[in-house]
Design a protein around this motif. Structure first.
Motif, short mmCIF file in Angstrom:
data_model
loop_
_atom_site.label_atom_id
_atom_site.label_comp_id
_atom_site.label_asym_id
_atom_site.label_seq_id
_atom_site.Cartn_x
_atom_site.Cartn_y
_atom_site.Cartn_z
N VAL A 173 10.66 40.96 34.36
CA VAL A 173 10.19 40.56 35.69
C VAL A 173 9.39 39.27 35.49
O VAL A 173 8.27 39.28 35.01
CB VAL A 173 9.31 41.65 36.33
N LEU A 174 10.00 38.16 35.85
CA LEU A 174 9.41 36.86 35.57
C LEU A 174 8.35 36.50 36.60
O LEU A 174 8.40 36.96 37.75
CB LEU A 174 10.50 35.78 35.56
N PRO A 175 7.38 35.68 36.23
CA PRO A 175 6.32 35.28 37.17
C PRO A 175 6.87 34.45 38.32
O PRO A 175 7.96 33.87 38.24
CB PRO A 175 5.35 34.47 36.30
N ASP A 176 6.07 34.36 39.38
CA ASP A 176 6.49 33.66 40.60
C ASP A 176 6.85 32.20 40.34
O ASP A 176 7.71 31.64 41.01
CB ASP A 176 5.39 33.74 41.66
N GLY A 177 6.16 31.56 39.40
CA GLY A 177 6.43 30.15 39.14
C GLY A 177 7.85 29.89 38.66
O GLY A 177 8.33 28.76 38.76
N LEU A 178 8.53 30.94 38.16
CA LEU A 178 9.90 30.78 37.67
C LEU A 178 10.92 31.31 38.65
O LEU A 178 12.11 31.43 38.33
CB LEU A 178 10.06 31.49 36.32
N ALA A 179 10.49 31.64 39.87
CA ALA A 179 11.41 32.16 40.88
C ALA A 179 12.24 31.06 41.52
O ALA A 179 13.27 31.33 42.13
CB ALA A 179 10.63 32.92 41.96
N ARG A 180 11.78 29.82 41.40
CA ARG A 180 12.50 28.68 41.98
C ARG A 180 13.10 27.84 40.85
O ARG A 180 12.59 27.86 39.73
CB ARG A 180 11.56 27.83 42.82
N PRO A 181 14.14 27.07 41.16
CA PRO A 181 14.79 26.28 40.10
C PRO A 181 13.87 25.27 39.43
O PRO A 181 14.04 24.95 38.27
CB PRO A 181 15.93 25.57 40.84
N ARG A 182 12.89 24.76 40.18
CA ARG A 182 11.99 23.75 39.61
C ARG A 182 10.56 24.29 39.66
O ARG A 182 10.10 24.75 40.70
CB ARG A 182 12.06 22.46 40.42
N ILE A 183 9.87 24.22 38.55
CA ILE A 183 8.49 24.66 38.49
C ILE A 183 7.57 23.46 38.66
O ILE A 183 7.81 22.39 38.08
CB ILE A 183 8.19 25.41 37.17
N GLU A 184 6.55 23.61 39.47
CA GLU A 184 5.59 22.52 39.68
C GLU A 184 4.57 22.53 38.55
O GLU A 184 4.29 23.56 37.93
CB GLU A 184 4.89 22.67 41.03
N GLU A 185 3.96 21.36 38.30
CA GLU A 185 3.05 21.25 37.16
C GLU A 185 1.83 22.15 37.31
O GLU A 185 1.35 22.72 36.34
CB GLU A 185 2.61 19.79 36.98
N GLU A 230 10.25 15.60 32.55
CA GLU A 230 11.58 15.03 32.30
C GLU A 230 12.70 15.98 32.70
O GLU A 230 13.76 15.55 33.16
CB GLU A 230 11.71 14.68 30.82
N GLN A 231 12.47 17.29 32.55
CA GLN A 231 13.49 18.29 32.88
C GLN A 231 12.84 19.42 33.68
O GLN A 231 12.55 20.49 33.14
CB GLN A 231 14.14 18.86 31.62
N PRO A 232 12.60 19.22 34.97
CA PRO A 232 11.86 20.22 35.77
C PRO A 232 12.55 21.58 35.83
O PRO A 232 11.88 22.58 36.07
CB PRO A 232 11.79 19.57 37.17
N ALA A 233 13.86 21.62 35.63
CA ALA A 233 14.58 22.89 35.76
C ALA A 233 14.72 23.64 34.44
O ALA A 233 15.17 24.80 34.45
CB ALA A 233 15.97 22.64 36.34
N LEU A 234 14.35 23.03 33.32
CA LEU A 234 14.64 23.63 32.02
C LEU A 234 13.90 24.94 31.81
O LEU A 234 14.48 25.92 31.31
CB LEU A 234 14.30 22.64 30.90
N LEU A 235 12.62 25.00 32.17
CA LEU A 235 11.85 26.22 31.91
C LEU A 235 12.42 27.40 32.69
O LEU A 235 12.51 28.52 32.17
CB LEU A 235 10.38 25.99 32.27
N HIS A 236 12.81 27.16 33.94
CA HIS A 236 13.43 28.21 34.75
C HIS A 236 14.73 28.68 34.11
O HIS A 236 14.98 29.89 33.96
CB HIS A 236 13.69 27.66 36.15
#
Length: 720
Positions: free
Chosen positions: A359-371, A342-348
């Protein structure tokens, strides 16, 4: 696994072999293989000629026999059963199904392309079968040996398709695929349990004197402790910490058996000692956390709470495993997956604000994290500490719990309740002080309140030409500027220089993230492109991110967003520029300066901007390109915040091409009129239209762009 039953399958025409694979003799005349080995990929038809070379070099010479297809499943499973001309004295096989959570060692024999020299040679396949990986339709086989793909680009394991997969001496599947993304480190296999009960398959086994399959459940026995003299210092330390937790041996055995079963081990005849329990804790990465969760109901006793906290803290310090138990991990993964949809950008967003110095993991380097990135991202976050102070004697609050509190504060209703309950239970199990968690929850609530009251005012993309020899590439930083003056970096320029298409794609992701924030609405976002003065010639609005899977025509970003330039370099060149801009915004929003032949050179334009147009906030530049560029710099240096020009114009006669934009019309709607104009141009490329460029320096009431010291951009493509 019997090497003498190995089969090399060849299929093709009468004159030529067109496909090669592997197989395994499961009865006197029956060979199990993969169906696609037998099929012409272009037509989908079976090759007319099939042969099988049976045997392994350790058992003496092999022999080649003709083969025919007997059976394939009706549900498109990629397996097949062949009958060969020559019968051998071969009994049936034992069929099985892996159970539990623990990866099992597997083995097999096949004829992969990577092992071929002058002829196909046998290769011993080995690695681990992970029951929890994949979709359930295939087993995931993580390889030990991982060959390099050939120069022709083909699969390194091509030819291993059809190889039988064994766990011990039990046949559990058939190799059918090599996922390209894993670089030959992974294979997929069709599970035996998905086809061995097929009625036609059973009929063929019966006709060829093979016993009806009975699936054996295969599990990994729970680990046992090594002899006392072979135990490591870590094992002895953990054993000392465990002893006070289990004063009753019967309770220890019960807890250990329950834990081993939960972790997926076979617990038949398992009566563990304390040393065996330590071996279990070290064998499974989440075992110590799972034990803590199992003992959590007893934490009401303060003395027991203290001993349990000491054990869990020391276990993590000794590197015995991550923060969460399997149940805690699975529950959090499910909760975050629901929120991400519902909110792909919220976790980032929450991660960058909750953990600004981590130092955040690679999955949070982009505005939207994939499932599919959620699981690895949680695993990486488990290792991050939280350095803030906590009450004496209690362990620090893990960074993951802080992040969960921030996410929970940003959602409503049942999801917030479930996230906070998860956080509370996990904190209680670890031994987090109640005041420490309450403080994190309060911080999260204040952050969520500020975020709801501060919408994104601009998406800012700062561009700097990389100066590399390969031409048109740019370092790119993207941030969100909010109405309250705060900013958040979404894309850092430390990454590799980007092509215009890659920069446009990164911008599109950032705009999508901004649109999905609560209260943001679905309005057309405003994109400010920050450049130095030499970058004002770039046609950034014409850059195209490319459509996913080519489903839609390519479309420029300037047709989707209100794209304008900002050039803070002039703040350094002209000391009074900021004050001039502020005055012009306050007094001259309705005034417009339109250049014409009477404006003359730059000196005359400067005279106008210091006299009758001293407070004018907008300039529209017509005229020859060389004159127009010098006028642009004069306007920006003297604080004119809004400047519009046609970068494709050659002289004053082209002025009418901007007429459709109503350049002297209402100022607040100018950026949207430019966007609509660019969209019409993209839809009708055959028309000769203006190519408008717009500088729009934000009003002082909005966040100001940062001072940049950029190198001169390389003059090349995307220049006027």
């Amino acid at each position: 696994m019997d090497p003498a039953r190995l089969a090399l399958i060849r299929s093709g025409t009468k004159d030529e072999t067109r496909s090669t694979g592997s197989g395994y003799l499961i009865g006197p005349r029956l060979v199990l293989t993969a169906r696609h080995v037998l099929v012409n990929r272009e037509t989908g038809e079976l090759w007319p000629r099939i042969s099988a070379r049976i045997g392994h070099f350790e058992n003496g010479p092999s022999h080649t026999v003709r083969a025919e297809l007997l059976w394939t499943p009706a549900d498109d499973l990629d397996v097949a059963l062949l009958r060969v001309d020559h019968a051998t004295d071969t009994p049936g096989v034992v069929w099985g199904r892996p159970a539990g959570r623990v990866p099992l060692p597997y083995q097999g024999l096949g004829y992969p392309k990577a092992a071929a020299a002058d002829r196909r040679e046998a290769e011993y396949l080995r690695g681990t079968l992970a029951p929890l990986s994949g979709s359930g339709r295939h087993y995931v086989l993580d390889q030990g040996p991982a060959p390099v793909p050939g120069t022709d680009g083909g699969n390194a394991w091509g030819g291993a398709s059809g190889a039988a997969v064994f766990c011990g001496d039990v046949l559990v599947g058939v190799v059918v695929q090599e996922p390209a993304a894993y670089g030959a480190r992974r294979l997929l296999a069709v599970p035996a349990h998905s086809f061995v009960q097929d009625r036609d398959f059973l009929d063929h086994l019966a006709r060829h004197a093979c016993a009806s399959p009975e699936l054996v459940t295969i599990g990994v026995p729970a680990p046992r402790a090594a002899p006392g003299t072979e135990r490591t210092p870590t094992e002895r330390t953990l054993e000392k910490l465990l002893l006070p937790l289990f004063t009753d041996p019967a309770a220890r055995t019960a807890y250990a058996r329950e834990l081993a079963g939960e972790l997926g081990y076979d617990t038949d005849d398992y009566a563990p000692t304390t040393a065996d329990l330590v071996a279990l804790l070290q064998a499974h990465p989440r075992a110590h956390a799972a034990l803590g969760q199992a003992l959590a109901p007893r934490v009401a006793d303060p003395a027991f709470r203290s001993r349990l906290t000491a054990f869990l803290t020391q276990a993590r310090a000794l590197g015995c495993g991550p923060l969460l138990s399997p149940a805690e991990f699975d529950e959090l993964l499910q909760l975050l997956a629901e929120i991400r949809r519902e909110q792909p950008a919220l976790l980032h967003l929450a991660a960058h604000d909750a953990l600004p110095y981590a130092v955040l993991p690679d999955g949070l380097a982009r505005p939207r994290i994939e499932e599919d990135e959620l699981g690895p991202t949680i695993e990486a976050l488990e290792e991050l500490p939280d350095g803030e102070r906590v009450p004496d004697g209690s362990p620090p609050v893990p960074a993951l719990l802080r992040l969960v509190e921030y996410v929970g504060a940003s959602v409503d209703g049942e999801r917030q309740h479930r996230l906070r309950a998860w956080s509370q239970q996990t904190a209680d199990r670890i031994g987090i002080h109640v005041d420490a968690l309450r403080e994190r929850r309060g911080d999260a609530a204040q952050w969520a309140k500020r975020r709801r009251n501060s919408l994104v005012s601009r998406v800012v993309m700062e561009l700097e030409h990389s100066g590399t020899a390969d031409g048109d590439r740019y370092r790119c930083r993207i941030r969100l500027d909010r109405a309250d003056g705060t900013r958040r970096i979404l894309k850092d320029p430390s990454s590799e220089p980007k092509t215009p298409q890659q920069a446009a794609r990164a911008l599109a992701e950032a705009v999508s993230a901004a649109r999905q924030e609560p209260g943001q609405g679905d309005h057309v976002p405003w994109v400010t492109v920050v450049v130095d003065r030499h970058g004002l010639h770039l046609a950034v609005d014409e850059w195209e991110p490319g459509a996913p899977e080519d489903l839609l025509p390519s479309w420029p970003i300037g047709a989707d967003y209100q794209v304008s330039f900002s050039c803070p370099e002039f703040d350094r060149i002209a000391a009074d520029r900021a004050q001039d801009q502020e005055r012009r915004w306050k007094k001259g929003r309705t005034a417009v300066l339109v250049t014409g032949p009477a404006c003359g050179d730059s000196r005359k334009l400067m005279h106008l901007l210091r006299t009758e147009h001293r407070d004018t906030a907008r300039a529209v530049l017509h005229g020859p390109a060389d004159q127009r560029q010098s006028w642009l710099q004069v306007c920006l240096a003297l604080g004119v915040p809004v400047v519009l020009w046609d970068r494709d114009a050659t002289g004053y006669e082209d002025a009418e091409r901007l007429g459709e934009l109503a350049p002297a019309g209402e100022l607040d709607g100018l950026a949207e009129r430019v966007r609509v104009f660019r969209s019409h141009t993209a839809a009708h490329p055959e028309e000769r239209r203006a190519r408008p460029s717009l500088v729009w320096e934000p009003d002082s009431s909005h966040p100001r762009t940062e001072q940049l010291h950029l190198r001169d951009p390389w003059r090349g493509t995307h220049a006027s």
